[in-house]
Motif scaffolding. Structure first.
Motif, PDB file in Angstrom:
ATOM      1  N   MET A   1      -7.975  -5.573  -3.113  1.00  0.00           N
ATOM      2  CA  MET A   1      -7.137  -4.549  -2.540  1.00  0.00           C
ATOM      3  C   MET A   1      -5.833  -4.490  -3.322  1.00  0.00           C
ATOM      4  N   LEU A   2      -5.405  -3.298  -3.664  1.00  0.00           N
ATOM      5  CA  LEU A   2      -4.071  -3.098  -4.234  1.00  0.00           C
ATOM      6  C   LEU A   2      -3.208  -2.498  -3.137  1.00  0.00           C
ATOM      7  N   ILE A   3      -2.136  -3.192  -2.794  1.00  0.00           N
ATOM      8  CA  ILE A   3      -1.261  -2.753  -1.713  1.00  0.00           C
ATOM      9  C   ILE A   3       0.045  -2.266  -2.329  1.00  0.00           C
ATOM     10  N   PRO A   4       0.321  -0.956  -2.268  1.00  0.00           N
ATOM     11  CA  PRO A   4       1.533  -0.431  -2.884  1.00  0.00           C
ATOM     12  C   PRO A   4       2.784  -0.876  -2.121  1.00  0.00           C
ATOM     13  N   PRO A   5       3.948  -0.781  -2.764  1.00  0.00           N
ATOM     14  CA  PRO A   5       5.191  -1.076  -2.041  1.00  0.00           C
ATOM     15  C   PRO A   5       5.261  -0.259  -0.752  1.00  0.00           C
ATOM     16  N   GLY A   6       5.554  -0.928   0.354  1.00  0.00           N
ATOM     17  CA  GLY A   6       5.622  -0.267   1.650  1.00  0.00           C
ATOM     18  C   GLY A   6       4.285  -0.099   2.341  1.00  0.00           C
ATOM     19  N   GLY A   7       3.183  -0.446   1.651  1.00  0.00           N
ATOM     20  CA  GLY A   7       1.847  -0.242   2.200  1.00  0.00           C
ATOM     21  C   GLY A   7       1.313  -1.450   2.943  1.00  0.00           C
ATOM     22  N   GLY A   8       0.183  -1.251   3.569  1.00  0.00           N
ATOM     23  CA  GLY A   8      -0.511  -2.301   4.307  1.00  0.00           C
ATOM     24  C   GLY A   8      -0.916  -1.803   5.675  1.00  0.00           C
ATOM     25  N   PRO A   9      -1.934  -2.433   6.269  1.00  0.00           N
ATOM     26  CA  PRO A   9      -2.402  -1.973   7.568  1.00  0.00           C
ATOM     27  C   PRO A   9      -1.461  -2.361   8.692  1.00  0.00           C
ATOM     28  N   GLY A  10      -1.305  -1.456   9.632  1.00  0.00           N
ATOM     29  CA  GLY A  10      -0.508  -1.747  10.812  1.00  0.00           C
ATOM     30  C   GLY A  10      -1.266  -2.674  11.750  1.00  0.00           C
ATOM     31  N   TYR A  22      -6.909 -13.564  -0.073  1.00  0.00           N
ATOM     32  CA  TYR A  22      -6.296 -14.452  -1.045  1.00  0.00           C
ATOM     33  C   TYR A  22      -5.311 -13.597  -1.837  1.00  0.00           C
ATOM     34  N   VAL A  23      -4.064 -14.026  -1.931  1.00  0.00           N
ATOM     35  CA  VAL A  23      -3.051 -13.250  -2.644  1.00  0.00           C
ATOM     36  C   VAL A  23      -3.155 -13.584  -4.143  1.00  0.00           C
ATOM     37  N   ILE A  24      -3.653 -12.625  -4.910  1.00  0.00           N
ATOM     38  CA  ILE A  24      -3.819 -12.798  -6.352  1.00  0.00           C
ATOM     39  C   ILE A  24      -2.488 -12.600  -7.063  1.00  0.00           C
ATOM     40  N   GLU A  25      -1.737 -11.600  -6.613  1.00  0.00           N
ATOM     41  CA  GLU A  25      -0.444 -11.260  -7.231  1.00  0.00           C
ATOM     42  C   GLU A  25       0.427 -10.603  -6.187  1.00  0.00           C
ATOM     43  N   GLY A  26       1.730 -10.859  -6.251  1.00  0.00           N
ATOM     44  CA  GLY A  26       2.673 -10.230  -5.340  1.00  0.00           C
ATOM     45  C   GLY A  26       2.816 -11.010  -4.050  1.00  0.00           C
ATOM     46  N   GLU A  27       3.278 -10.303  -3.025  1.00  0.00           N
ATOM     47  CA  GLU A  27       3.451 -10.933  -1.721  1.00  0.00           C
ATOM     48  C   GLU A  27       3.384  -9.874  -0.624  1.00  0.00           C
ATOM     49  N   VAL A  38       5.657 -14.830   5.116  1.00  0.00           N
ATOM     50  CA  VAL A  38       5.434 -14.147   3.850  1.00  0.00           C
ATOM     51  C   VAL A  38       4.378 -14.919   3.074  1.00  0.00           C
ATOM     52  N   ALA A  39       3.291 -14.231   2.737  1.00  0.00           N
ATOM     53  CA  ALA A  39       2.215 -14.815   1.938  1.00  0.00           C
ATOM     54  C   ALA A  39       2.462 -14.444   0.479  1.00  0.00           C
ATOM     55  N   ILE A  40       2.615 -15.454  -0.371  1.00  0.00           N
ATOM     56  CA  ILE A  40       2.915 -15.243  -1.798  1.00  0.00           C
ATOM     57  C   ILE A  40       1.671 -15.528  -2.641  1.00  0.00           C
ATOM     58  N   LYS A  41       1.779 -15.282  -3.933  1.00  0.00           N
ATOM     59  CA  LYS A  41       0.686 -15.545  -4.868  1.00  0.00           C
ATOM     60  C   LYS A  41       0.111 -16.937  -4.609  1.00  0.00           C
ATOM     61  N   GLY A  42      -1.213 -16.998  -4.447  1.00  0.00           N
ATOM     62  CA  GLY A  42      -1.890 -18.259  -4.181  1.00  0.00           C
ATOM     63  C   GLY A  42      -2.107 -18.549  -2.709  1.00  0.00           C
ATOM     64  N   SER A  43      -1.532 -17.741  -1.826  1.00  0.00           N
ATOM     65  CA  SER A  43      -1.718 -17.951  -0.386  1.00  0.00           C
ATOM     66  C   SER A  43      -3.103 -17.490   0.042  1.00  0.00           C
ATOM     67  N   PHE A  44      -3.622 -18.149   1.066  1.00  0.00           N
ATOM     68  CA  PHE A  44      -4.889 -17.774   1.681  1.00  0.00           C
ATOM     69  C   PHE A  44      -4.625 -17.489   3.151  1.00  0.00           C
ATOM     70  N   ILE A  45      -5.055 -16.326   3.611  1.00  0.00           N
ATOM     71  CA  ILE A  45      -4.824 -15.874   4.981  1.00  0.00           C
ATOM     72  C   ILE A  45      -6.187 -15.689   5.638  1.00  0.00           C
ATOM     73  N   THR A  46      -6.353 -16.181   6.838  1.00  0.00           N
ATOM     74  CA  THR A  46      -7.615 -15.961   7.541  1.00  0.00           C
ATOM     75  C   THR A  46      -7.362 -15.507   8.969  1.00  0.00           C
ATOM     76  N   HIS A  65      -1.711  -7.605  -4.970  1.00  0.00           N
ATOM     77  CA  HIS A  65      -3.147  -7.589  -5.242  1.00  0.00           C
ATOM     78  C   HIS A  65      -3.787  -8.673  -4.384  1.00  0.00           C
ATOM     79  N   LEU A  66      -4.683  -8.281  -3.493  1.00  0.00           N
ATOM     80  CA  LEU A  66      -5.333  -9.210  -2.571  1.00  0.00           C
ATOM     81  C   LEU A  66      -6.844  -9.150  -2.752  1.00  0.00           C
ATOM     82  N   LEU A  67      -7.491 -10.289  -2.595  1.00  0.00           N
ATOM     83  CA  LEU A  67      -8.944 -10.347  -2.517  1.00  0.00           C
ATOM     84  C   LEU A  67      -9.279 -10.463  -1.036  1.00  0.00           C
ATOM     85  N   CYS A  68     -10.047  -9.526  -0.519  1.00  0.00           N
ATOM     86  CA  CYS A  68     -10.378  -9.478   0.909  1.00  0.00           C
ATOM     87  C   CYS A  68     -11.858  -9.752   1.103  1.00  0.00           C
ATOM     88  N   THR A  69     -12.169 -10.628   2.068  1.00  0.00           N
ATOM     89  CA  THR A  69     -13.552 -10.919   2.434  1.00  0.00           C
ATOM     90  C   THR A  69     -13.699 -10.706   3.932  1.00  0.00           C
TER      91      THR A  69
END
Length: 123
Positions: A1-10, A22-27, A38-46, A65-69
């Motif tokens: 997933m590419l999340i633009p500045p200001g973007g993301g699901p409510g 998994y946060v590949i890049e950004g936060e 705040v989840a930064i590069k390398g963070s894993f969220i479940t 940039h997030l990897l979503c499963t």
């Protein structure tokens, strides 16, 4: 997933899906009924099955940039119905979330085992 500045699901919930990022890049700022961080590069969220209300937002000036499963598979049908195709790297402006739009999103989400909450639900 590419999340633009200001973007993301409510704020949303899905009792029958387990979702991991998994946060590949950004936060991104992650919020749930249990708090925020705040989840930064390398963070894993479940988000385990069970329906915890959660969401995230990119509050930086750069794309995240997030990897979503999602387990089990099938949530892609929600994105196909709710989304709009764009070219690679292109972002649409965030939708205006007025009462009518939220009601429409809630109806579509419910068809796919999701619940959508107002933008300010998690504070």
């Amino acid at each position: 997933m590419l999340i633009p500045p200001g973007g993301g699901p409510g704020p949303h919930a899905h009792a029958d899906f387990e979702e991991s990022f998994y946060v590949i890049e950004g936060e991104v700022e992650v919020k749930s009924e249990f708090g925020s961080y705040v989840a930064i590069k390398g963070s894993f969220i479940t988000n385990s099955k069970g329906g915890v209300v959660h969401g995230f937002k990119n509050k930086t000036g750069l794309p995240a940039h997030l990897l979503c499963t999602v387990v089990p598979a099938g949530l892609e049908s929600l994105f196909e119905e709710i989304g709009q195709p764009v070219a690679a790297g292109q972002f649409l402006p965030p939708p205006l979330l007025d009462a009518a739009t939220i009601k429409k999103l809630q109806a579509i989400a419910e068809k796919h085992g999701q619940q959508v909450f107002p933008p300010d639900y998690l504070g």
